[in-house]
Design an enzyme around this catalytic site. Structure first.
Site, mmCIF file in Angstrom:
data_model
loop_
_atom_site.group_PDB
_atom_site.id
_atom_site.type_symbol
_atom_site.label_atom_id
_atom_site.label_comp_id
_atom_site.label_asym_id
_atom_site.label_seq_id
_atom_site.Cartn_x
_atom_site.Cartn_y
_atom_site.Cartn_z
ATOM 1 N N PHE A 9 -15.541 3.949 6.676
ATOM 2 C CA PHE A 9 -14.133 4.519 6.381
ATOM 3 C C PHE A 9 -13.861 4.454 4.723
ATOM 4 O O PHE A 9 -12.716 4.687 4.477
ATOM 5 C CB PHE A 9 -13.319 3.658 7.172
ATOM 6 C CG PHE A 9 -13.073 2.300 7.012
ATOM 7 C CD1 PHE A 9 -12.869 1.343 5.730
ATOM 8 C CD2 PHE A 9 -13.954 1.367 7.766
ATOM 9 C CE1 PHE A 9 -13.166 0.209 5.451
ATOM 10 C CE2 PHE A 9 -13.957 -0.017 7.848
ATOM 11 C CZ PHE A 9 -13.753 -0.732 6.299
ATOM 12 N N ASN A 54 -2.212 0.297 6.497
ATOM 13 C CA ASN A 54 -1.787 -0.792 7.149
ATOM 14 C C ASN A 54 -0.581 -1.613 6.222
ATOM 15 O O ASN A 54 -0.751 -2.957 6.398
ATOM 16 C CB ASN A 54 -2.809 -1.832 7.860
ATOM 17 C CG ASN A 54 -3.732 -2.112 6.907
ATOM 18 O OD1 ASN A 54 -3.623 -1.869 5.401
ATOM 19 N ND2 ASN A 54 -4.784 -2.917 7.088
ATOM 20 N N THR A 99 -5.549 -6.866 10.701
ATOM 21 C CA THR A 99 -6.011 -5.583 10.132
ATOM 22 C C THR A 99 -5.768 -4.462 10.649
ATOM 23 O O THR A 99 -4.873 -3.397 10.317
ATOM 24 C CB THR A 99 -7.764 -5.353 9.725
ATOM 25 O OG1 THR A 99 -8.072 -6.783 9.146
ATOM 26 C CG2 THR A 99 -7.859 -4.306 9.055
ATOM 27 N N ARG A 101 2.227 -5.907 9.114
ATOM 28 C CA ARG A 101 1.440 -4.939 9.661
ATOM 29 C C ARG A 101 1.852 -4.646 11.105
ATOM 30 O O ARG A 101 1.920 -3.470 11.419
ATOM 31 C CB ARG A 101 -0.189 -5.436 9.676
ATOM 32 C CG ARG A 101 -0.632 -5.255 8.277
ATOM 33 C CD ARG A 101 -1.732 -5.993 8.166
ATOM 34 N NE ARG A 101 -2.670 -5.469 6.872
ATOM 35 C CZ ARG A 101 -3.902 -6.263 6.698
ATOM 36 N NH1 ARG A 101 -4.304 -7.056 7.146
ATOM 37 N NH2 ARG A 101 -4.455 -5.895 5.432
ATOM 38 N N HIS A 106 -2.382 -5.444 1.456
ATOM 39 C CA HIS A 106 -3.689 -5.955 1.215
ATOM 40 C C HIS A 106 -3.232 -7.635 0.829
ATOM 41 O O HIS A 106 -2.360 -7.878 0.246
ATOM 42 C CB HIS A 106 -4.339 -5.323 0.051
ATOM 43 C CG HIS A 106 -5.279 -6.242 -0.430
ATOM 44 N ND1 HIS A 106 -6.792 -6.264 0.177
ATOM 45 C CD2 HIS A 106 -5.668 -7.355 -1.462
ATOM 46 C CE1 HIS A 106 -7.554 -7.188 -0.447
ATOM 47 N NE2 HIS A 106 -6.792 -7.685 -1.499
ATOM 48 N N GLU A 125 -9.659 -10.919 -7.949
ATOM 49 C CA GLU A 125 -8.732 -9.502 -7.770
ATOM 50 C C GLU A 125 -7.627 -9.461 -8.988
ATOM 51 O O GLU A 125 -7.031 -8.670 -9.418
ATOM 52 C CB GLU A 125 -8.246 -9.371 -6.250
ATOM 53 C CG GLU A 125 -9.358 -9.045 -5.339
ATOM 54 C CD GLU A 125 -8.874 -9.088 -3.949
ATOM 55 O OE1 GLU A 125 -9.867 -8.851 -2.812
ATOM 56 O OE2 GLU A 125 -7.885 -9.405 -3.362
ATOM 57 N N LYS A 182 0.897 -1.078 0.000
ATOM 58 C CA LYS A 182 -0.045 -0.019 -0.023
ATOM 59 C C LYS A 182 1.006 1.235 -0.201
ATOM 60 O O LYS A 182 2.091 1.248 0.272
ATOM 61 C CB LYS A 182 -1.068 0.096 1.143
ATOM 62 C CG LYS A 182 -2.047 -1.026 1.115
ATOM 63 C CD LYS A 182 -2.882 -1.159 2.397
ATOM 64 C CE LYS A 182 -4.164 -2.225 2.187
ATOM 65 N NZ LYS A 182 -4.971 -1.983 3.316
ATOM 66 N N TYR A 187 -12.554 -1.863 -4.074
ATOM 67 C CA TYR A 187 -12.876 -1.998 -2.361
ATOM 68 C C TYR A 187 -14.735 -1.683 -2.187
ATOM 69 O O TYR A 187 -15.024 -1.580 -1.426
ATOM 70 C CB TYR A 187 -12.340 -0.766 -1.609
ATOM 71 C CG TYR A 187 -10.879 -1.098 -1.122
ATOM 72 C CD1 TYR A 187 -10.764 -2.234 -0.268
ATOM 73 C CD2 TYR A 187 -9.893 -0.467 -1.184
ATOM 74 C CE1 TYR A 187 -9.704 -2.748 0.158
ATOM 75 C CE2 TYR A 187 -8.604 -0.681 -0.796
ATOM 76 C CZ TYR A 187 -8.305 -2.045 -0.188
ATOM 77 O OH TYR A 187 -7.285 -2.311 0.401
ATOM 78 N N ARG A 195 -2.483 -14.036 4.407
ATOM 79 C CA ARG A 195 -3.054 -13.307 5.622
ATOM 80 C C ARG A 195 -2.057 -13.595 6.871
ATOM 81 O O ARG A 195 -2.041 -12.615 7.833
ATOM 82 C CB ARG A 195 -4.264 -14.011 5.782
ATOM 83 C CG ARG A 195 -5.382 -13.904 4.592
ATOM 84 C CD ARG A 195 -6.013 -12.540 4.122
ATOM 85 N NE ARG A 195 -6.722 -12.092 5.460
ATOM 86 C CZ ARG A 195 -7.413 -10.849 5.414
ATOM 87 N NH1 ARG A 195 -7.371 -10.344 4.208
ATOM 88 N NH2 ARG A 195 -7.791 -10.373 6.559
HETATM 89 P P1 IDP Z 1 -8.254 -6.628 5.758
HETATM 90 O O1 IDP Z 1 -7.140 -5.873 4.536
HETATM 91 O O2 IDP Z 1 -7.572 -7.073 6.614
HETATM 92 O O3 IDP Z 1 -8.990 -7.692 4.819
HETATM 93 P P2 IDP Z 1 -10.791 -5.322 5.301
HETATM 94 O O4 IDP Z 1 -11.862 -5.508 6.776
HETATM 95 O O5 IDP Z 1 -11.075 -6.191 4.350
HETATM 96 O O6 IDP Z 1 -9.403 -5.882 6.089
HETATM 97 O O7 IDP Z 1 -10.588 -3.766 5.207
HETATM 98 C C1 IDP Z 1 -9.743 -3.238 3.955
HETATM 99 C C2 IDP Z 1 -9.164 -2.036 4.496
HETATM 100 O O8 IDP Z 1 -9.706 -1.027 4.943
HETATM 101 C C3 IDP Z 1 -8.234 -2.391 5.609
HETATM 102 O O9 IDP Z 1 -6.933 -3.340 5.100
HETATM 103 C C4 IDP Z 1 -7.728 -1.262 5.936
HETATM 104 O O10 IDP Z 1 -6.742 -0.403 5.243
HETATM 105 C C5 IDP Z 1 -9.103 -0.259 5.857
HETATM 106 N N1 IDP Z 1 -9.723 -0.437 7.157
HETATM 107 C C6 IDP Z 1 -10.423 -1.469 7.715
HETATM 108 N N2 IDP Z 1 -11.026 -1.190 8.852
HETATM 109 C C7 IDP Z 1 -10.914 0.055 9.107
HETATM 110 C C8 IDP Z 1 -11.222 1.060 10.184
HETATM 111 O O11 IDP Z 1 -11.898 0.555 11.190
HETATM 112 N N3 IDP Z 1 -10.656 2.194 9.698
HETATM 113 C C9 IDP Z 1 -10.264 2.781 8.780
HETATM 114 N N4 IDP Z 1 -9.717 1.769 7.872
HETATM 115 C C10 IDP Z 1 -10.066 0.646 7.996
HETATM 116 MG MG MG Z 2 -10.078 -7.715 3.351
#
Ligand code: IDP
Ligand code: MG
Length: 140
Positions: A59, A114, A93, A104, A117, A128, A11, A51, A87
């Site tokens: 968010f 973070n 996350t 992370r 992805h 994807e 990212k 997304y 993962r």
């Molecule tokens: P993941 O990347 O671990 O699969 P997801 O829930 O799919 O997590 O969320 C996608 C991306 O959205 C996260 O990697 C992060 O960059 C962002 N994100 C997820 N939850 C939050 C939040 O509560 N606040 C701000 N950004 C978030």
């Molecule tokens: Mg995800």
């Protein structure tokens, strides 16, 4: 467990800090092979579509702005159980909840910024990968 492919993004927070090589080293040390990779700068439309599953989340707008704030490195990773393995290498996350040694935990700036992805299922990995790569660009 079978050999799988998964989709990964380094990212903008990580490319900005020149961490591509360090993140790739963790992926490779974890047993994954980078079988396709390119550096791109996503448009707003590309990030919104990628997304799309999160479009109702509070968010979403901030996430799209972050993902288009700089270049990213999109990747196809291959290996045994690659979806779950990636993962595991990435960690939770929220970096505050991520295990020691994960991407992370080691590099993320925040729950949003973070650093990485990774696809969450084999089905989504296929979708994807096809969104960013043609078959000819993937060399296993
Ligand atoms: P993941 O990347 O671990 O699969 P997801 O829930 O799919 O997590 O969320 C996608 C991306 O959205 C996260 O990697 C992060 O960059 C962002 N994100 C997820 N939850 C939050 C939040 O509560 N606040 C701000 N950004 C978030
Ligand atoms: Mg995800």
């Amino acid at each position: 467990m079978a050999v799988q492919r998964t989709f990964s993004i380094i990212k903008p927070d990580a490319t900005r800090r020149n961490l591509t090589g360090k993140i790739n080293a963790l992926l490779e040390a974890g047993g994954l092979r980078i079988v396709a990779q390119k550096r791109i700068w996503m448009t707003k439309g590309q990030a919104e579509a990628f997304y799309g599953v999160h479009k109702e989340r509070p968010f979403f707008g901030s996430l799209v702005a972050f993902m288009t704030s700089g270049p990213v490195v999109v990747q196809v990773l291959e290996g045994e159980d690659a979806v779950a393995k990636n993962r595991e290498i990435m960690g939770a996350t929220n970096p505050a909840n991520a295990a020691e040694g994960t991407i992370r935990k080691t590099f993320a700036e925040s729950i949003e910024a973070n650093s990485a992805h990774g696809s969450d299922s084999i089905e989504n990995a296929a979708i994807e990968i096809a969104y960013f790569f043609s078959g000819l660009e993937i060399v296993g």
